[in-house]
Scaffold this motif. Structure first.
Motif, mmCIF file in Angstrom:
data_model
loop_
_atom_site.group_PDB
_atom_site.id
_atom_site.type_symbol
_atom_site.label_atom_id
_atom_site.label_comp_id
_atom_site.label_asym_id
_atom_site.label_seq_id
_atom_site.Cartn_x
_atom_site.Cartn_y
_atom_site.Cartn_z
ATOM 1 N N THR A 689 -1.631 90.585 63.990
ATOM 2 C CA THR A 689 -2.230 91.897 64.214
ATOM 3 C C THR A 689 -2.487 92.548 62.866
ATOM 4 O O THR A 689 -1.995 92.094 61.829
ATOM 5 N N TRP A 690 -3.249 93.632 62.876
ATOM 6 C CA TRP A 690 -3.559 94.305 61.612
ATOM 7 C C TRP A 690 -2.303 94.866 60.956
ATOM 8 O O TRP A 690 -2.180 94.851 59.727
ATOM 9 N N SER A 691 -1.359 95.349 61.751
ATOM 10 C CA SER A 691 -0.150 95.948 61.180
ATOM 11 C C SER A 691 0.935 94.914 60.894
ATOM 12 O O SER A 691 1.834 95.167 60.098
ATOM 13 N N ASP A 692 0.861 93.771 61.545
ATOM 14 C CA ASP A 692 1.887 92.734 61.368
ATOM 15 C C ASP A 692 1.180 91.432 61.013
ATOM 16 O O ASP A 692 0.738 90.680 61.880
ATOM 17 N N LYS A 693 1.029 91.187 59.709
ATOM 18 C CA LYS A 693 0.286 90.025 59.250
ATOM 19 C C LYS A 693 0.991 88.743 59.681
ATOM 20 O O LYS A 693 2.219 88.683 59.769
ATOM 21 N N PRO A 694 0.215 87.680 59.961
ATOM 22 C CA PRO A 694 0.828 86.417 60.384
ATOM 23 C C PRO A 694 1.582 85.737 59.249
ATOM 24 O O PRO A 694 1.259 85.907 58.079
ATOM 25 N N SER A 695 2.593 85.007 59.609
ATOM 26 C CA SER A 695 3.336 84.200 58.639
ATOM 27 C C SER A 695 3.066 82.725 58.928
ATOM 28 O O SER A 695 2.406 82.377 59.902
ATOM 29 N N ALA A 696 3.598 81.863 58.089
ATOM 30 C CA ALA A 696 3.335 80.427 58.245
ATOM 31 C C ALA A 696 3.925 79.884 59.543
ATOM 32 O O ALA A 696 3.490 78.862 60.064
ATOM 33 N N LYS A 697 4.948 80.582 60.102
ATOM 34 C CA LYS A 697 5.586 80.089 61.327
ATOM 35 C C LYS A 697 4.885 80.572 62.595
ATOM 36 O O LYS A 697 5.227 80.121 63.684
ATOM 37 N N GLU A 698 3.947 81.501 62.454
ATOM 38 C CA GLU A 698 3.338 82.058 63.659
ATOM 39 C C GLU A 698 2.295 81.110 64.220
ATOM 40 O O GLU A 698 1.875 80.144 63.575
ATOM 41 N N LYS A 699 1.876 81.450 65.417
ATOM 42 C CA LYS A 699 1.005 80.555 66.178
ATOM 43 C C LYS A 699 -0.358 80.421 65.527
ATOM 44 O O LYS A 699 -0.907 81.378 64.995
#
Length: 896
Positions: A689-699
């Motif tokens: 999401t815009w407020s919660d950037k994805p990390s390498a572990k995310e889908k």
């Protein structure tokens, strides 16, 4: 030595009174533009209040505005908002957020201060409109417990709300909800929110700055006017006499409270915004052309007036007067009539402004709390009009001064011959102006092409627009030179045109001969028509090229013939955003009202468990943060530039759009997303999401390498995902529903569907690009016809008055009675035709530039509009002159 201007003024006054018709005509020619300019000056200031009028609209009768910010301490910026409020800033590193509702502002203000909540738009409420439909409407808080808020609203009916279960409505919203009967509020009128509470409607009130708004008035403390913990709270305060406002302002900044004194709104500080001189230059150019238009039309009338006074001027010369005295007499008439026309124009404008106040409020959708009379501007406009009247009399004055006393006493005024050579400097001026327009347009096109090339090199970088000031200045200079050259050469051009009269019928020959012999009036009249038609033709070219550019850039929002419903948050409309809340029942009601064959839905995808919240300036949109596809391998900043929010679509719907829609649909069914945005070079994207950037572990999700065709351009910069895949990722929030129809809906079916939605703009039938050229054609031809007929009427009526002896001679030698009608029609057609032809030529120069300015794919020529100007309008002018001219004329004596 006696004052030479005294007798001239007495003669001018006597002449004006003895010829009231001619005097009124010239005064009207001068006064109409003055009236229009004066009215525009007053209406523009009255619709944009300043000083005490602005302060009353913003804070009523209060001494100051008090803003409780969500910060514990702030500092004042050296700037003011558009409403006069002081802007502030906080220190992000040291700031400690707080809820403004916890601040008791009365304890921070001096003893004896009276406060009230400031009237303002604070949030929105979702109101049931009809059956299963509901929509978001603006909520304005109003404190009616005292008189501090007086002036921030206008109470039309009933009273303002006081209890928390009461509301007032704007007139448009009350009408929209069907709560008015014969213009009166229903006794038991109520509105209900979508979550159950019902509010009694106790009055109708209008916002001064937006009389057509759909808004609800609620008192402080009402559930409708509650705002979040991070929103400002605004109050107005009546402070005790002798309060040191500057000291109070500095003191309250330490508490996170900003005070804006009334004096700061009445007399705002200097703005930090700078303006270029381009707008002023354009205004001066328009004013200059307007003055020239007055000089040409009024000069024609002055020339004929001077000829009608030939014997009077001859007596002045015979009594020992000099040519300077004759010039002075004619110029003084310009002064007298110019002052009368300018003064009358200003007086009529003031009267129209005062008497027409309700009409102006209705047309401009704004209350006029205080009519502004800019005395300085009105005086300047009057002076310009009076000076134009004097300038209009200059050429006739010099021509009258050249008469010999004997010729003047005999009533003879020298007529110009037909053997006249065209002025070469004027022709060079025209040719140079055309060359300047061509060069300036090519220069501007090269600058635009370079800008587009730079933008294409880095599509993700922000590219602001450009204003090629130098090419535009060269083009304006060229058009000005063309107009000046044509005005200069036009009388000689008319004389040259008379040489073709041998091949015409008698009426045509007489009309050409009269135009050539009396080009002192036909030349300026044709020039005035030329300038007016040039403006109309330029507008026609501009609109044609603008429509062509719009047609090229038009992106259909769905299949041709589909009914498209725009729900909350959809921003694909014409400058507005959907506010109707989607429900399955509402969708079914609308679908049943129309001849629906199938239903397709699309909308953003939000994460599982995401909670909706209100967004927008007044919280008018129910917003749930969407899932966003971020490219793999880019930094956070670069990734944000190319990231695309997920948009759930039905693959079958995409396949039906044409182009490579079938291939795109197959990729969507395979669980891939389709992203057209450059930057997604890999085969996978990360979801966040815009407020919660994805990390390498995310889908992650697979990205298709397929590029959508132009038929899918409506989904540009979004990541398309199939509905089945979207359901596994989160929740689909429907923003659009596409109804495939079996036939075109009737007007009653469309109205029924819109009644369910409670919004006129929420429903659209996709019909492709709809050019408004037909409406523009009617407007442009109307404007051109009015101006052309005005110029033709002046020239023909003056010609008839001046040539009455010639017409009497024709009747004496056996000319048929209808000959006078035919002659008037021929004169009208000739002047109108010449002015319209040259006007279209000048307008075409601007049209050549408009092709580049509007980005038209080709040089669009408005053939219908130009045909109407060149053919239809001159013929109408001739026909009107024929109908309004009497065929019989009493015999008059001809004195030689």
């Amino acid at each position: 030595m006696a004052n030479p201007w005294g007798p001239a003024l007495r003669i001018a006054r006597r002449t004006a009174l003895r010829s009231p018709g001619r005097t009124a005509l010239i005064a009207a020619l001068i006064g109409l533009p003055v009236m229009a300019a004066s009215w525009l000056g007053m209406i523009s200031l009255s619709m944009s209040p300043k000083g005490e009028a602005l302060a009353t609209e913003q804070i009523g009768r209060a001494d100051a505005q008090v803003v409780v910010t969500p910060h514990r301490t702030v500092k004042l910026d050296n700037q003011q908002d558009i409403d006069g409020s002081y802007l502030y800033s906080d220190d992000p590193a040291a700031d400690d957020q707080r809820d403004p509702n916890t601040v008791d502002v009365s304890k921070l203000l001096p003893a004896g201060t009276t406060i009230a909540v400031r009237t303002a738009s604070v949030t929105t409420a979702t109101i049931a409109t009809n059956g299963s439909a509901s929509a978001n409407y603006q909520v304005d808080v109003v404190d009616s417990t005292g008189d501090l808020s007086a002036g921030t609203y206008r109470l039309d009916r009933g009273r303002l709300p006081r209890a928390t279960n009461e509301v007032a409505l704007s007139p448009q919203l009350a009408k929209h909800l069907g709560l008015l009967t014969d213009g009166k509020l229903e006794p038991d009128a109520e509105v209900s929110t979508d979550d159950g509470p019902t509010y009694r409607v106790v009055g109708i009130a209008t916002t001064p700055g937006a009389t057509r708004s759909l808004s609800i008035w609620a008192p402080p403390g009402s559930p409708l006017s509650r705002v979040g913990a991070d929103a400002e709270l605004r109050y107005v305060a009546d402070l005790p006499d002798g309060t040191d406002l500057q000291a109070l302002q500095e003191k309250l900044l330490a508490y996170g409270v900003v005070v804006t004194p009334r004096a700061a709104i009445v007399h705002p500080g200097p703005s930090n915004v700078s303006y270029s001189g381009g707008g002023s230059a354009a205004v001066m150019l328009v004013v200059g052309f307007g003055v020239l238009e007055i000089v040409l039309l009024a000069g024609t009338a002055f020339a004929v007036s001077a000829r009608r006074q030939t014997r009077t001027l001859g007596l002045v010369l015979a009594a020992g007067g000099t040519p300077a005295d004759v010039r002075r007499i004619v110029l003084t008439q310009g002064v007298v009539i110019g002052l009368a026309g300018a003064g009358g124009g200003i007086a009529v404008a003031v009267l129209a402004m005062v008497a027409g106040k309700p009409l102006w409020e209705l047309l401009f959708a704004r209350l006029i709390s205080d009519i502004q009379f800019p005395v300085g501007r009105l005086v300047m406009v009057g002076v310009i009009g009076a000076v134009a009247g004097v300038l209009a009399a200059v050429v006739p004055a010099h021509s009258a001064a050249k008469q010999s006393p004997m010729a003047a006493l005999a009533g003879r005024f020298a007529s110009a011959g037909t053997g006249v050579r065209l002025r070469r400097p004027a022709l060079f001026l025209v040719a140079g102006g055309v060359a300047a327009v061509v060069i300036g347009t090519s220069w501007m096109a090269a600058l635009y092409a370079q800008h587009q090339k730079e933008a294409a090199g880095d599509p993700n970088a922000y590219q602001g627009g450009i204003t090629p000031e130098r090419p535009i200045a060269l083009i304006l200079l060229g058009i000005t030179c063309v107009i000046a050259g044509l005005v200069w050469v036009l009388p000689n051009l008319i004389a040259r045109a008379a040489t073709i009269g041998r091949a015409l019928p008698l009426s045509g020959r007489l009309a050409l001969r009269d135009a050539a012999r009396h080009r002192h009036r036909t030349g300026p009249a044709a020039a005035a028509i030329m300038m007016s038609v040039a403006g109309t033709a330029a507008m026609a070219f501009a609109l044609a090229n603008s429509f062509a550019a719009s047609a090229k850039d038009y992106v259909p929002t769905g299949r041709d013939g589909d009914a498209i419903i725009r729900f909350n948050g959809d921003n694909t409309g014409n400058g507005d955003t959907g506010t109707v809340i989607w429900t399955a029942a509402l969708e079914r009601n609308v679908a049943d009202a129309l001849p629906t064959k199938s239903i397709s839905r699309l909308g953003p995808v939000s994460p599982m468990g995401a909670k909706p919240e209100r967004q927008g300036p007044q919280g008018q949109f129910v917003y749930t943060e969407p899932l966003v596809a971020f490219p793999v391998g880019l930094s956070d900043q670069a990734g944000d530039m190319v990231a695309a929010p997920l948009l759930a679509v039905d693959p079958d719907f995409i396949a039906s759009l044409g182009g490579n829609g079938a291939q795109v649909a197959a990729e969507l069914r395979a669980g891939k997303i389709i992203v057209e945005t450059p930057g997604f070079e890999g085969d996978h994207a990360r979801l966040g999401t815009w407020s919660d950037k994805p990390s390498a572990k995310e889908k992650r999700i697979a990205v298709s390498t397929l590029t959508p065709s132009h038929q899918l351009a409506a989904f540009d910069r979004q990541a398309l995902v199939g509905t089945e895949t979207a359901r596994t990722l989160g929740t689909i929030n429907v923003q659009q529903t596409h109804l495939a129809l079996t036939r075109a809906p009737t007007k009653s079916e469309l109205q029924t569907a819109r009644n369910f939605l409670g919004s006129e703009s929420a429903l659209k039938i996709e019909k492709g690009y709809q050019s408004p050229a037909d409406k523009a054609l009617v407007i442009l031809l109307s404007v051109a016809a009015v101006v052309t007929l005005l110029g033709v009427a002046i020239a023909v009526s003056l010609s008839a008055a001046e040539g009455r002896a010639d017409l009497a001679t024709l009747a004496a030698v056996g000319a048929k009675p209808r000959q006078r009608r035919n002659l008037a029609a021929a004169q009208a057609w000739l002047i109108g035709q010449l002015g319209c032809l040259l006007g279209v030529f000048v307008g075409a120069l601007y049209g050549y530039t408009a092709r580049v300015a509007f980005g038209s794919p080709y040089f669009a020529i408005p053939w219908r509009e130009l045909g109407g100007m060149v053919v239809l309008i001159p013929l109408c002018a001739g026909l009107l002159a024929w109908l309004l001219t009497r065929s019989r004329l009493p015999m008059v004596s001809r004195i030689d």
